[in-house]
Design a protein around this motif. Structure first.
Motif, mmCIF file in Angstrom:
data_model
loop_
_atom_site.group_PDB
_atom_site.id
_atom_site.type_symbol
_atom_site.label_atom_id
_atom_site.label_comp_id
_atom_site.label_asym_id
_atom_site.label_seq_id
_atom_site.Cartn_x
_atom_site.Cartn_y
_atom_site.Cartn_z
ATOM 1 N N PRO A 76 -6.325 -8.231 0.942
ATOM 2 C CA PRO A 76 -5.819 -7.711 -0.341
ATOM 3 C C PRO A 76 -5.826 -6.191 -0.431
ATOM 4 O O PRO A 76 -4.893 -5.602 -0.982
ATOM 5 C CB PRO A 76 -6.775 -8.340 -1.368
ATOM 6 C CG PRO A 76 -7.315 -9.558 -0.690
ATOM 7 C CD PRO A 76 -7.401 -9.217 0.766
ATOM 8 N N GLU A 77 -6.872 -5.544 0.097
ATOM 9 C CA GLU A 77 -6.944 -4.094 0.016
ATOM 10 C C GLU A 77 -5.798 -3.436 0.774
ATOM 11 O O GLU A 77 -5.249 -2.421 0.330
ATOM 12 C CB GLU A 77 -8.288 -3.593 0.564
ATOM 13 C CG GLU A 77 -9.498 -4.060 -0.227
ATOM 14 C CD GLU A 77 -9.934 -5.465 0.151
ATOM 15 O OE1 GLU A 77 -9.303 -6.068 1.062
ATOM 16 O OE2 GLU A 77 -10.896 -5.976 -0.454
ATOM 17 N N LEU A 78 -5.420 -4.028 1.899
ATOM 18 C CA LEU A 78 -4.324 -3.476 2.684
ATOM 19 C C LEU A 78 -2.993 -3.693 1.974
ATOM 20 O O LEU A 78 -2.140 -2.803 1.932
ATOM 21 C CB LEU A 78 -4.287 -4.120 4.069
ATOM 22 C CG LEU A 78 -5.554 -3.982 4.921
ATOM 23 C CD1 LEU A 78 -5.367 -4.683 6.256
ATOM 24 C CD2 LEU A 78 -5.901 -2.513 5.133
ATOM 25 N N LEU A 79 -2.802 -4.869 1.411
ATOM 26 C CA LEU A 79 -1.558 -5.164 0.711
ATOM 27 C C LEU A 79 -1.367 -4.254 -0.487
ATOM 28 O O LEU A 79 -0.242 -3.895 -0.844
ATOM 29 C CB LEU A 79 -1.541 -6.625 0.263
ATOM 30 C CG LEU A 79 -1.497 -7.671 1.384
ATOM 31 C CD1 LEU A 79 -1.628 -9.065 0.811
ATOM 32 C CD2 LEU A 79 -0.211 -7.549 2.182
ATOM 33 N N GLU A 80 -2.455 -3.858 -1.129
ATOM 34 C CA GLU A 80 -2.363 -2.983 -2.286
ATOM 35 C C GLU A 80 -2.029 -1.557 -1.879
ATOM 36 O O GLU A 80 -1.301 -0.847 -2.588
ATOM 37 C CB GLU A 80 -3.691 -3.015 -3.063
ATOM 38 C CG GLU A 80 -3.697 -2.144 -4.310
ATOM 39 C CD GLU A 80 -2.716 -2.632 -5.363
ATOM 40 O OE1 GLU A 80 -2.269 -1.802 -6.174
ATOM 41 O OE2 GLU A 80 -2.407 -3.826 -5.371
ATOM 42 N N ALA A 81 -2.525 -1.133 -0.729
ATOM 43 C CA ALA A 81 -2.340 0.257 -0.303
ATOM 44 C C ALA A 81 -1.013 0.491 0.397
ATOM 45 O O ALA A 81 -0.517 1.622 0.416
ATOM 46 C CB ALA A 81 -3.495 0.668 0.622
ATOM 47 N N LEU A 82 -0.433 -0.532 0.993
ATOM 48 C CA LEU A 82 0.782 -0.381 1.787
ATOM 49 C C LEU A 82 1.986 -0.979 1.060
ATOM 50 O O LEU A 82 1.844 -1.919 0.292
ATOM 51 C CB LEU A 82 0.611 -1.076 3.147
ATOM 52 C CG LEU A 82 -0.553 -0.588 4.013
ATOM 53 C CD1 LEU A 82 -0.721 -1.486 5.230
ATOM 54 C CD2 LEU A 82 -0.336 0.864 4.447
ATOM 55 N N GLN A 83 3.162 -0.432 1.323
ATOM 56 C CA GLN A 83 4.396 -0.942 0.740
ATOM 57 C C GLN A 83 5.056 -1.873 1.746
ATOM 58 O O GLN A 83 5.266 -1.489 2.902
ATOM 59 C CB GLN A 83 5.340 0.216 0.393
ATOM 60 C CG GLN A 83 6.560 -0.210 -0.392
ATOM 61 C CD GLN A 83 7.355 0.980 -0.909
ATOM 62 O OE1 GLN A 83 6.889 2.118 -0.833
ATOM 63 N NE2 GLN A 83 8.544 0.735 -1.438
ATOM 64 N N GLY A 84 5.366 -3.107 1.330
ATOM 65 C CA GLY A 84 5.799 -4.107 2.294
ATOM 66 C C GLY A 84 7.099 -4.804 1.934
ATOM 67 O O GLY A 84 7.523 -4.827 0.772
#
Length: 477
Positions: A76-84
């Motif tokens: 979750p932390e990565l998904l929040e920080a990165l645009q996908g």
């Protein structure tokens, strides 16, 4: 070494498929020699290595990622920080509106300042020419890579590319694809890449990544319950074939980490110095992993039957009473974790039935799991096997805490629940996702049984007695 985004070129004349993108990633790489299970374990280990060992150190984390046919990143932390961006089948992606969640019951959580986002990533339509092999492109200021699975059967391989030339050409192909199929997404991706500034590719990244990946793979063990993704047939495609292919891929990806967790748990349980409470918790985790592996295995088989109905199988003599008795201890523990009790009643001197004993074992476990999911704590589950003419009748019923037979079960027609495609049924009130009634009937029919589920009568399966009936799918009088 640096690379960036090329100037906006003229509009492309033809769409670039993701299959062509994977072919570009494979250029200069020797052919693979793995089967699909092995390659997918490598894929999962590479994702875990990336998210556990490399991305957390890149703080503050920012960047973009693109994946197909599922969101490869899961922290979750990565998904929040990165645009996908995620390419998914049209049956899942819909019209890319801001209101449609990828899974039922999941509310959109996108940020208001991110046009086109319906959650932690934007959805794009997966075309038939793209294939269903997984793909991930990740670009951050200090780490850039592209990874994919590629190759024909028995020549599968994990592709991992860090070199600037390959990554620049990959981004150019992605840009061409998006400008053809989703111009607004192409513009947002280009703007996001430009906002990252100059990108620095560490030439030693591959030298660091592969040893970490090898260490993780060494700790993993293959699971005998894993199944490869079944490819679509060239002819006879149904409208839901893309959705079912995605479901098969999803169940495979879920079972892979669960099998790894179960293997590690069982290695710990072999130790003799574990405190009693630790051993108890580990055994609970092991049991939950096994239940979910089998559960998703049934979902896989249901999707497989829906897409490619098999020819009539040769069924064998099966001692159903012995199978049930062998499961009694396991089911006692499973029900105990939910505060339930088990009562097993098997009539004496029962003849064998016609079925497939190896697959029937998993199906019986799935039947019990289906029945107990909505039962209140304190209930007793009655499993009864008895003669019924030329068949044996297997019935699951619920009794209250005093063991009085109330002939009740959770209603299969709960108004809150709804079918999700031809295989799954979803209840947003309880969060329960299980096989639809039709899919369960189809699975039991392939095993020689006839499944019925009615409110107030529990679950019932009739099996033909070996030697007395050759009809494995007719009605029961």
């Amino acid at each position: 070494m640096r690379f960036g985004v090329a100037p906006w070129p003229p509009a492309p004349a033809a769409m670039v498929s993701l299959a062509a993108l994977r072919v570009r990633l494979a250029q200069g790489v020797p052919a693979g020699h793995s089967d699909d299970d092995t390659a997918r374990r490598q894929w999962w280990a590479a994702l875990a290595t990336l998210q556990d060992d490399f991305l957390p150190s890149l703080q503050p984390l920012r960047g973009v990622w693109l994946a197909s046919p599922l969101p490869a990143l899961y922290e979750p932390e990565l998904l929040e920080a990165l645009q996908g961006w995620v390419w998914a089948p049209a049956q899942i992606a819909g019209d890319l509106s801001r209101t449609g969640p990828l899974l039922p019951g999941v509310s959109p959580a996108g940020r208001a300042d991110a046009p086109g986002r319906t959650g932690p990533y934007e959805r794009l339509v997966l075309e038939p020419a793209d294939g269903t092999d997984p793909l991930l492109v990740l670009i951050t200021p200090k780490l850039q890579l592209a990874m994919a699975l590629e190759g024909p059967p028995q020549q599968r391989q994990l592709l991992l590319r860090f070199d600037p030339t390959t990554l620049s050409e990959t981004l150019a192909l992605v840009d061409q694809r998006l400008r053809t199929t989703a111009p607004e997404a192409a513009l947002r991706l280009r703007q996001a890449l430009q906002a990252l500034g100059p990108l620095r590719s560490e030439e030693s990244m591959a030298l660091q990544f592969w040893p970490r990946l090898a260490e993780r793979l060494a700790a993993m063990a293959p699971s005998l319950t894993l199944q490869p993704l079944v490819q679509d047939r060239v002819d006879g495609r149904s409208e839901s074939s893309g959705e079912l292919a995605l479901l098969e891929a999803l169940t495979h990806e879920v079972r892979t980490p669960l099998a790894t967790i179960r293997t590690l748990i069982r290695s710990l349980l072999r130790r003799t110095d574990l405190p009693a409470v630790v051993r108890q918790r580990l055994e609970q985790i092991d049991g939950e992993c096994s239940e979910q592996i089998d559960r998703f295995g049934l979902i896989f088989h249901a999707a497989e039957l829906q897409r490619q109905p098999p020819s009539r199988q040769t069924l064998a003599r099966t001692d159903l009473a012995q199978l049930l008795q062998g499961f009694e201890e396991l089911w006692q523990r499973q029900l105990g974790r939910r505060g339930l009790k088990l009562q097993l009643e098997i009539s004496a001197h029962l003849p064998p039935v016609l079925s497939d004993p190896s697959r029937l074992e998993t199906m019986l476990g799935g039947l019990v799991d289906r029945f107990i999911r909505s039962l209140p704590s304190g209930s007793t589950v009655l499993i009864r096997l008895q003669p019924a003419g030329s068949r044996l009748k297997l019935q699951l019923r619920c009794t209250d805490a005093s063991a009085r037979d109330v002939s009740q079960s959770p209603s299969p027609d709960d108004g809150a629940a709804a079918d999700v495609g031809p295989v799954l049924r979803w209840n947003p009130l309880t969060g329960s996702l299980q096989l639809s009634r039709q899919a369960t009937q189809r699975l039991f029919h392939s095993l020689g049984g006839r499944f019925t589920e009615r409110a107030g009568q529990g679950l019932t399966v009739f099996f033909p007695v070996a030697g007395l009936s050759s009809d494995t799918g007719g009605d029961v009088c």
